[in-house]
Write an enzyme that holds these catalytic residues in place. Structure first.
Site, PDB file in Angstrom:
ATOM      1  NE  ARG A 116       6.012   4.376  -8.431  1.00  0.00           N
ATOM      2  CZ  ARG A 116       5.477   5.534  -8.813  1.00  0.00           C
ATOM      3  NH1 ARG A 116       4.901   5.643  -9.998  1.00  0.00           N
ATOM      4  NH2 ARG A 116       5.501   6.586  -8.013  1.00  0.00           N
ATOM      5  CG  ASP A 119       5.747  11.234   2.859  1.00  0.00           C
ATOM      6  OD1 ASP A 119       5.668  10.000   3.030  1.00  0.00           O
ATOM      7  OD2 ASP A 119       5.834  11.755   1.727  1.00  0.00           O
ATOM      8  CG  HIS A 123       3.477   6.116   3.971  1.00  0.00           C
ATOM      9  ND1 HIS A 123       3.461   5.427   2.786  1.00  0.00           N
ATOM     10  CD2 HIS A 123       4.397   7.107   3.798  1.00  0.00           C
ATOM     11  CE1 HIS A 123       4.325   5.961   1.948  1.00  0.00           C
ATOM     12  NE2 HIS A 123       4.900   6.992   2.531  1.00  0.00           N
ATOM     13  CG  HIS A 177       1.588   8.965  -0.321  1.00  0.00           C
ATOM     14  ND1 HIS A 177       1.656   9.749   0.816  1.00  0.00           N
ATOM     15  CD2 HIS A 177       2.867   8.588  -0.568  1.00  0.00           C
ATOM     16  CE1 HIS A 177       2.903   9.852   1.220  1.00  0.00           C
ATOM     17  NE2 HIS A 177       3.674   9.139   0.402  1.00  0.00           N
TER      18      HIS A 177
HETATM   19  C1  GA4 Z   1       7.712   7.562   5.390  1.00  0.00           C
HETATM   20  C2  GA4 Z   1       8.445   8.671   4.605  1.00  0.00           C
HETATM   21  C3  GA4 Z   1       9.904   8.313   4.272  1.00  0.00           C
HETATM   22  O1  GA4 Z   1       9.944   7.338   3.222  1.00  0.00           O
HETATM   23  C4  GA4 Z   1      10.651   7.738   5.506  1.00  0.00           C
HETATM   24  C5  GA4 Z   1       9.910   6.470   5.922  1.00  0.00           C
HETATM   25  C6  GA4 Z   1      10.497   5.669   7.069  1.00  0.00           C
HETATM   26  C7  GA4 Z   1      11.373   4.507   6.564  1.00  0.00           C
HETATM   27  O2  GA4 Z   1      11.122   3.968   5.481  1.00  0.00           O
HETATM   28  O3  GA4 Z   1      12.285   4.132   7.309  1.00  0.00           O
HETATM   29  C8  GA4 Z   1       9.288   5.183   7.924  1.00  0.00           C
HETATM   30  C9  GA4 Z   1       8.049   5.967   7.363  1.00  0.00           C
HETATM   31  C10 GA4 Z   1       8.653   7.059   6.513  1.00  0.00           C
HETATM   32  C11 GA4 Z   1       7.149   6.536   8.491  1.00  0.00           C
HETATM   33  C12 GA4 Z   1       7.012   5.640   9.747  1.00  0.00           C
HETATM   34  C13 GA4 Z   1       8.260   4.784  10.012  1.00  0.00           C
HETATM   35  C14 GA4 Z   1       9.466   5.471   9.411  1.00  0.00           C
HETATM   36  C15 GA4 Z   1       8.993   3.696   7.940  1.00  0.00           C
HETATM   37  C16 GA4 Z   1       8.158   3.554   9.165  1.00  0.00           C
HETATM   38  C17 GA4 Z   1       7.396   2.503   9.412  1.00  0.00           C
HETATM   39  C18 GA4 Z   1      12.132   7.575   5.224  1.00  0.00           C
HETATM   40  C19 GA4 Z   1      10.334   8.589   6.702  1.00  0.00           C
HETATM   41  O4  GA4 Z   1      10.980   9.532   7.115  1.00  0.00           O
HETATM   42  O5  GA4 Z   1       9.171   8.152   7.296  1.00  0.00           O
END
Ligand code: GA4
Length: 332
Positions: free
Chosen positions: A274, A209, A207, A264
Site C-alpha cells: 500500500r 491528526d 490516532h 483512524h
Molecule cells: C499524526 C499525523 C501526521 O502523520 C504527523 C504524525 C507525527 C509523526 O509521525 O511524527 C506524530 C502523530 C502525527 C501525532 C502524535 C505524535 C506526532 C507521531 C506521534 C506519536 C506527521 C503529525 O503531524 O502528527
C-alpha cells in the site's frame, strides 16, 4: 506471548482481539463539481469527520508521477534509504513512528512544506534525478493544497460563516506549518508475521491528526479504517482516483466540537503493497486555535482552553500516537 522470527517487529500490535471489522460502503461522497455539496460536506464532518471527494481537479498525471517516484525510492536498498533518516523531525522512517516508541509495519518519508531549501540529509531521496522528484513533489503538493483550500471554503459556506477563507487562509499563509508524508506498507507475508495472524497487523496505529485538514490518496490497496467512536472500525474501500479527507483536531476546536476529528488507523493486511500520500494542512505556529465566534450560538462557551498551534504541536509530539491529545486542552 507470540514469538516472532523477524527481529525488530516484536512490538507491532495485533488487533485480533477487537470486535470484528465491518466492511462499510456508507462513507460520505462529496462531489466537488456540485456547489450544493457544501451541506453534505458539513454533515459528513459532523457525523464522521471523514469523507471521500470525487470530481476533484487534481490531474491523474500528477498523482502517478509522484507515486512512481515514491515507489522508486521505497525500492532502494534499506542502507540507501536510511541515508535520508532518521525521520525526526523530517526524513526517512522505518517501523518507528514519532518520538515516543510507537511502531507500525510501515516505512515513510516526512517532509515540511513551505521551506525553500530541502535539507541535505534528504538529498539521497531524490536519487540520480533530484529535479524529477522535487518537481513531482512540488506539483502534487500545490494541487492538493489548492483542493484542500476549496474544500475548506465550501465548509465555511456550508456553515454559513464569513469570510469564506476563514479556514483556508491558514493553509495559504506563508508561515503555514503543513506537513507531507509518503507511506509504504510492504506486503505483510513474512514467516514470523503469519503466525501472528497476518490479517490483523497494524500498519499505522490508531490516532487523530493534530492539524486542520488531511488529504489522503492511496493506491488500490485496502487497509485504511476509521473509527465510529463506539468501538467499531469501518474498512474504507480503496479508490485510487479519489481523495479521502480527515477533519483534524484543530478544526474540531475551531468548530467548538461540531466537527469531529476522526480516529483512524491502517492495517497492513494485504498481499499487496500500500502506498499513500498525505498532505496535512496546518496553521502558522503562532496562530491561536479557538472556536470561531460566528459559530457560537447564544451563551455557548468554548469547550477548550486557549492555545496556539505551537503549544498544541509541542504537546502532540510529547504524546503517544493513540492518545486523545485534545483532552489536555479541554475545559473541565
Ligand atoms: C499524526 C499525523 C501526521 O502523520 C504527523 C504524525 C507525527 C509523526 O509521525 O511524527 C506524530 C502523530 C502525527 C501525532 C502524535 C505524535 C506526532 C507521531 C506521534 C506519536 C506527521 C503529525 O503531524 O502528527
Amino acid at each position: 506471548m507470540v514469538v516472532l522470527s523477524n527481529p525488530g517487529i516484536e512490538q507491532l500490535s495485533c488487533v485480533g482481539n477487537c470486535k470484528p471489522t465491518t466492511l462499510f460502503s456508507g462513507i460520505p461522497i462529496i462531489d466537488l463539481s456540485k456547489p450544493d455539496s457544501k451541506h453534505l460536506l458539513v454533515k459528513a464532518c459532523e457525523e464522521f469527520g471523514f469523507f471521500k471527494v470525487v470530481n476533484h481537479e487534481v490531474p491523474m498525471e500528477l498523482i502517478s508521477r509522484l507515486e512512481s517516484q515514491a515507489i522508486n525510492f521505497f525500492s532502494l536498498p534499506l542502507s540507501e534509504k536510511e541515508k535520508a533518516g532518521p525521520p525526526n523531525p523530517f526524513g526517512y522512517g522505518n517501523k518507528s513512528i514519532g518520538p515516543n516508541g510507537d511502531v507500525g509495519w510501515v516505512e515513510y518519508l516526512l517532509f515540511t512544506i513551505n521551506q525553500e531549501s530541502i535539507s541535505q540529509r534528504l538529498l539521497p531521496v531524490f536519487g540520480h534525478n533530484p529535479n524529477e522528484f522535487r518537481s513531482a513533489l512540488n506539483d502534487y503538493i500545490s494541487a492538493v493544497k489548492k483542493m484542500a483550500c476549496e474544500i475548506l471554503e465550501m465548509m465555511a459556506d456550508g456553515l454559513i460563516i464569513q469570510p469564506r477563507n476563514v479556514f483556508s487562509k491558514l493553509l495559504m499563509d506563508e508561515q503555514s506549518d503543513s506537513v507531507f508524508r509518503l507511506n509504504h506498507y510492504p506486503p505483510c507475508t513474512g514467516p514470523g508475521i503469519q503466525t501472528l495472524n497476518s490479517n490483523n497487523m497494524i500498519g499505522f496505529g490508531e490516532h487523530t491528526d493534530p492539524q486542520i485538514i488531511s488529504v489522503l490518496r492511496s493506491n488500490n490497496t485496502s487497509g485504511l479504517q476509521i473509527s465510529l467512536g463506539d468501538g467499531n472500525w469501518i474498512s474504507v474501500p480503496p479508490d485510487q482516483n479519489s481523495f479521502f479527507i480527515n477533519v483534524g483536531d484543530s478544526l474540531q476546536v475551531m468548530t467548538n466540537g461540531r466537527f469531529k476529528s476522526v480516529r483512524h488507523r491502517v492495517l497492513a493486511n494485504s498481499m499487496k503493497s500500500r502506498v499513500s500520500m498525505i498532505y496535512f494542512g496546518g496553521p502558522p505556529l503562532s496562530e491561536k486555535i479557538a472556536p470561531l465566534p460566528p459559530l457560537m450560538k447564544g451563551e455557548e462557551e468554548s469547550l477548550y482552553k486557549e492555545f496556539t498551534w505551537f503549544e498544541y504541536k509541542r504537546s502532540a509530539y510529547n504524546s503517544r500516537l493513540a492518545d486523545n491529545r485534545l483532552v489536555l486542552f479541554q475545559k473541565i
